[in-house]
Design a protein around this motif. Structure first.
Motif, PDB file in Angstrom:
ATOM      1  N   GLY C  41       0.797  -1.225   0.000  1.00  0.00           N
ATOM      2  CA  GLY C  41       0.000   0.000   0.000  1.00  0.00           C
ATOM      3  C   GLY C  41       0.824   1.267   0.000  1.00  0.00           C
ATOM      4  O   GLY C  41       0.305   2.345   0.276  1.00  0.00           O
ATOM      5  N   SER C  42       2.116   1.167  -0.338  1.00  0.00           N
ATOM      6  CA  SER C  42       2.948   2.367  -0.294  1.00  0.00           C
ATOM      7  C   SER C  42       2.856   3.170  -1.594  1.00  0.00           C
ATOM      8  O   SER C  42       3.364   4.283  -1.658  1.00  0.00           O
ATOM      9  CB  SER C  42       4.397   1.984  -0.015  1.00  0.00           C
ATOM     10  OG  SER C  42       4.849   1.082  -1.001  1.00  0.00           O
ATOM     11  N   GLY C  43       2.231   2.607  -2.614  1.00  0.00           N
ATOM     12  CA  GLY C  43       2.034   3.378  -3.842  1.00  0.00           C
ATOM     13  C   GLY C  43       2.849   2.897  -5.035  1.00  0.00           C
ATOM     14  O   GLY C  43       2.887   3.563  -6.065  1.00  0.00           O
ATOM     15  N   LYS C  44       3.480   1.736  -4.923  1.00  0.00           N
ATOM     16  CA  LYS C  44       4.327   1.254  -6.013  1.00  0.00           C
ATOM     17  C   LYS C  44       3.510   0.945  -7.262  1.00  0.00           C
ATOM     18  O   LYS C  44       3.827   1.412  -8.359  1.00  0.00           O
ATOM     19  CB  LYS C  44       5.064  -0.016  -5.563  1.00  0.00           C
ATOM     20  CG  LYS C  44       5.858   0.141  -4.280  1.00  0.00           C
ATOM     21  CD  LYS C  44       6.556  -1.143  -3.892  1.00  0.00           C
ATOM     22  CE  LYS C  44       5.613  -2.296  -3.583  1.00  0.00           C
ATOM     23  NZ  LYS C  44       4.773  -2.121  -2.391  1.00  0.00           N
ATOM     24  N   THR C  45       2.467   0.157  -7.087  1.00  0.00           N
ATOM     25  CA  THR C  45       1.644  -0.196  -8.239  1.00  0.00           C
ATOM     26  C   THR C  45       1.007   1.049  -8.841  1.00  0.00           C
ATOM     27  O   THR C  45       0.916   1.191 -10.067  1.00  0.00           O
ATOM     28  CB  THR C  45       0.554  -1.199  -7.819  1.00  0.00           C
ATOM     29  OG1 THR C  45       1.190  -2.364  -7.324  1.00  0.00           O
ATOM     30  CG2 THR C  45      -0.333  -1.556  -8.977  1.00  0.00           C
ATOM     31  N   THR C  46       0.586   1.952  -7.983  1.00  0.00           N
ATOM     32  CA  THR C  46      -0.029   3.181  -8.480  1.00  0.00           C
ATOM     33  C   THR C  46       0.932   3.926  -9.397  1.00  0.00           C
ATOM     34  O   THR C  46       0.557   4.344 -10.497  1.00  0.00           O
ATOM     35  CB  THR C  46      -0.421   4.071  -7.287  1.00  0.00           C
ATOM     36  OG1 THR C  46      -1.252   3.314  -6.412  1.00  0.00           O
ATOM     37  CG2 THR C  46      -1.152   5.304  -7.749  1.00  0.00           C
ATOM     38  N   LEU C  47       2.180   4.045  -8.971  1.00  0.00           N
ATOM     39  CA  LEU C  47       3.158   4.748  -9.798  1.00  0.00           C
ATOM     40  C   LEU C  47       3.402   4.000 -11.105  1.00  0.00           C
ATOM     41  O   LEU C  47       3.473   4.600 -12.181  1.00  0.00           O
ATOM     42  CB  LEU C  47       4.473   4.910  -9.018  1.00  0.00           C
ATOM     43  CG  LEU C  47       5.572   5.673  -9.737  1.00  0.00           C
ATOM     44  CD1 LEU C  47       5.089   7.050 -10.167  1.00  0.00           C
ATOM     45  CD2 LEU C  47       6.799   5.820  -8.848  1.00  0.00           C
TER      46      LEU C  47
END
Ligand SMILES: Nc1ncnc2c1ncn2[C@@H]1O[C@H](COP(=O)(O)OP(=O)(O)OP(=O)(O)O)[C@@H](O)[C@H]1O
Ligand SMILES: [Mg+2]
Lengths: 251, 252, 229
Positions: C41-47
């Motif tokens: 949930g740290s945002g890796k996939t989002t980026l």
């Protein structure tokens, strides 16, 4: 159409960035859509069976006996088109839902294809399914309701049906791109789509009515249908990208 | 720690949390003008226009409440279209709020058009609904199309996605109006002829356009009310989101 | 002209109350293997999804190979290969047909031979005729890597590519990544496999709650990411 902008950087190390012409991509998309449907034919079969059931349901709504043949003469055009509508909507509803659920839609969105090309390809393949379906249902209708149509009437009917289908499918695919992700999206599709189709149905049912009497459609009727096609195609090609592109999130 | 505090202050200052204030004075005045204008319309209908005109009788009087529904409905639908285009171009939520408010008011005007039309049909043809009347039909189809817009508002959960879909649908709905109008006008079954030439008397024409203006004041007041309300709701939502973010940041 | 393969400038992605990315900036030169690390949930996939053009940032600018994400998304798509959590192949197609479809969309020259050789490389040569729906999880992941490599992309975006892979497939994937690096191309690698990331990556970034908390040496990054979670 040229592919890729000229403004981009030179990629000296790798001359490999191939992107297809939009026309090539369009043909590939339509062909593979068709191949995919032909694998199992689920959509075509569900549409056909739904159409058959609708035709049977109409036999309850309308007292069909040899003594009341004229009732059928007044209503047959409407029966035919309402049946087409109910059956074809199943295919329209699936224009994106299945692909989105299986993840394939993301794969297509990742391909180097303009969104407009994606839209036109999906419209074309859906149109192919719908026209195939209508051919089948029309024959079924003639047999079940013991109707016949003259050659001249048939030509008018086919031309007007295709003109109607183009408008129906362009707008249907667009609305399908709105509703596939919604809870209860299949119902929402119908709620949004059917009122927009009432005007062209109004025209095309009248044309079909004339066709059964062996008369050709008037120029004004065909003009109206083609004008609507052009309007919907224009609107669809401009608006589609706003539906498949991510919204960027809210602030 | 002080950096977190600075973040919080920064976030907080981006927008104050809106208070629950009552209606503004401007809005109250707007409503009063609308009510006065409508009172004026009733007065004109009672005193200025002929009570009966030949072949139509007195039932035509409802026309002065019916006609503004058509014009104002079209006007607010035009607003919906323009605001939707503006939203797609700018992606600014304010245009979505305007579009939504315009759609709601346009739909209301459309319903007034339908109800008065249906009442008139009852008086003239002794039936609440006449399928062969092109005006009733196109008003009904238009109302169904714009009802779809209102239904979309609750059907889409994610706000950014909702705005996008609504804007596209709003444009599509408006583009459909001429299609609805012409296809039904040209190709409907032959309708009952309405003798509009009998209503060309000067007093009738004046009153009719006065009625449009009077209702426009009323509808714009309603638009304003809707717009202020959705704006406030969104501000509250934003404020809650800011608080949640601050909360998380202080926990982390 | 820019030499950076990726340039991300203060990117935000907001989902309602949640900032999945809160002002992330980074730059990856060509030929880099860029590891994106961080807890769940740290945002890796989002980026990664933003880099792949599937999502748009709420705010911020992105350039991939010098093309602006906002303006030239189509040009970017032609030059990137993406592995996501799903294989994105039509389930009812055989692997060969599925890959051929993507080859058509990318106008891959000599597609049949390319599909054969990629499938052979990833150990799927004997499964080319099977419908993708019958694949096991690891096979799906291998197929996904095949699809991503099909058009010989200049930038490879990999979201947890090692999930479900056996030792043999892991070795192949690693050597593929090494080859791509050697050819001067760029890899963005999202993974929780810190050892492998430290070994493969040339650059690394650690994300936490949508913010960049570390940037620099992959080995150091791996230890930061390891201790953070
Ligand atoms: N579609 C979405 N709607 C709302 N929130 C989302 C959405 N996608 C991601 N998020 C949120 O954004 C944050 C970042 O998610 P992301 O998937 O990028 O994490 P991740 O680093 O890939 O995690 P993992 O290691 O578990 O894969 C998470 O808090 C997640 O809840
Ligand atoms: Mg992830």
């Amino acid at each position: 159409m040229s592919s890729g902008p000229q403004s981009g950087p030179q990629c000296g190390a790798s001359p490999s960035a191939t992107s297809p012409t939009q026309w090539g991509a369009y043909c590939a998309l339509v062909r593979w859509d068709w191949v995919r449907e032909m694998k199992k034919k689920t959509t075509l079969i569900s549409m056909g069976v739904m159409g058959l059931i609708t035709l049977f349901l109409f036999s309850f709504a309308i007292p069909i006996s040899s003594t009341k043949a004229e009732i059928l003469e007044d209503t047959r055009a409407g029966i035919l088109w309402v049946t087409f509508l109910f059956a074809a909507t199943i295919g329209i509803d699936r224009a994106f839902r299945n692909d989105a659920e299986s993840g394939l839609l993301e794969g297509l969105l990742l391909a180097p294809v303009e969104r407009m090309t994606l839209y036109f390809a999906r419209v074309t393949s859906t149109l192919l399914f719908v026209v195939t379906l209508q051919g089948f249902l029309f024959v079924l209708f003639l047999v079940l309701f013991n109707q016949s149509i003259s050659g001249e009437g048939l030509v008018g009917l086919i031309v007007s049906a295709i003109a109607t289908d183009v408008g129906f499918v362009t707008i249907g695919v667009l609305i399908s791109a709105m509703t596939w992700s919604l809870p209860g999206g299949d119902v929402m599709l119908r709620i949004l789509l059917f009122p927009m189709l009432l005007p062209i149905l109004n025209v095309t049912v009248e044309v079909a009515d004339r066709a059964f009497d062996g008369r050709a459609p008037t120029a004004q009727q065909l003009g109206m249908l083609f004008a609507v096609d052009a309007l919907f195609l224009g609107a669809g090609s401009l608006l589609f990208e706003h539906l498949v592109n991510d919204s960027g999130g809210s602030s | 720690m002080s950096q977190t505090a600075a973040h919080i202050a920064d976030d907080w200052n981006k927008g104050a949390i809106p208070g629950m204030t009552g209606p503004s004075r401007g809005f109250v005045a707007h409503v009063l003008v609308a009510l006065t204008a409508l009172f004026g319309l009733n007065w004109l209908v009672v005193t200025y226009v002929p009570f009966e005109i030949k072949m139509i009788g007195s039932s035509y009087l409802i026309f002065f409440y019916h006609f503004p529904g058509a014009i104002n409905g079209a006007l607010f639908y035009l607003g919906l279209f323009a605001f939707s285009v503006a939203y797609l171009r700018t992606k600014k939520p304010v245009w979505d709020r305007r579009a939504r408010s315009a759609a709601a008011v346009g739909f209301l005007a459309n319903m007034v058009l339908l109800v008065t039309g249906s009442t008139w049909a009852k008086a003239a043809w002794n039936a609440w609904w006449v399928w062969s009347d092109p005006r009733l039909m196109s008003a009904a189809v238009a109302s169904l199309i714009f009802l779809g817009y209102l239904m979309l508002q609750s059907a889409v959960e994610e706000p950014a996605r909702r705005r996008q879909i609504s804007a596209v649908y709003g444009i599509l709905a408006f583009v459909n109006i001429p299609v609805v109008h012409f296809s039904i006008q040209w190709f409907g079954q032959t309708s009952h002829p309405m003798k509009f030439d009998a209503m060309s008397a000067e007093s009738i024409v004046h009153t009719r356009w006065y009625a449009v203006a009077a209702f426009l004041v009323l509808y714009s007041a309603l638009y304003r009310w809707r717009y202020d309300r959705t704006t406030r709701n969104e501000r509250v939502e934003e404020a809650l989101n800011r608080i949640r973010r601050i909360e998380e940041r202080t926990h982390a | 002209m820019s030499t950076a393969a990726l340039r991300v400038h203060s990117v935000w992605k907001r989902f309602g109350a949640r900032d999945a990315l809160a002002g992330v900036s980074l730059e990856a030169p060509r030929g880099a293997c860029f590891a994106l690390l961080g807890h769940n949930g740290s945002g890796k996939t989002t980026l990664l999804r933003i880099l792949s053009t599937l999502w748009q940032p709420t705010e911020g600018d992105i350039e991939v190979l010098g093309y602006s994400l906002a303006k030239d998304a189509s040009a970017i798509r032609a030059r990137i290969g993406v592995v996501l959590d799903r294989h994105l192949l039509p389930r009812d197609f055989s692997l060969r047909d599925g890959l051929r479809m993507y080859a058509d969309l990318h106008a891959v020259p000599d597609a049949a031979a390319r599909i054969e050789s990629l499938a052979a490389r990833l150990g799927l040569a004997r499964r080319l005729r099977d419908p993708v729906r019958t694949f096991s999880r690891g096979m799906g992941q291998r197929a996904s890597i095949c699809r991503a490599l099909l058009h010989d992309p200049e930038v490879l975006l990999l979201d947890e590519p090692f999930t479900g892979l056996d030792a043999a497939a892991l070795d192949v994937t690693e050597s593929v990544i090494e080859e791509i690096k050697a050819a001067g191309r760029t890899v963005v690698l999202v993974t929780h496999d810190l050892e492998r990331a430290a070994r493969l990556a040339t650059h690394a970034v650690v994300l936490s709650n949508g913010r960049k908390v570390f940037e620099g040496d992959p080995v150091a990054a791996a230890s930061v990411a390891g201790s953070a979670s």
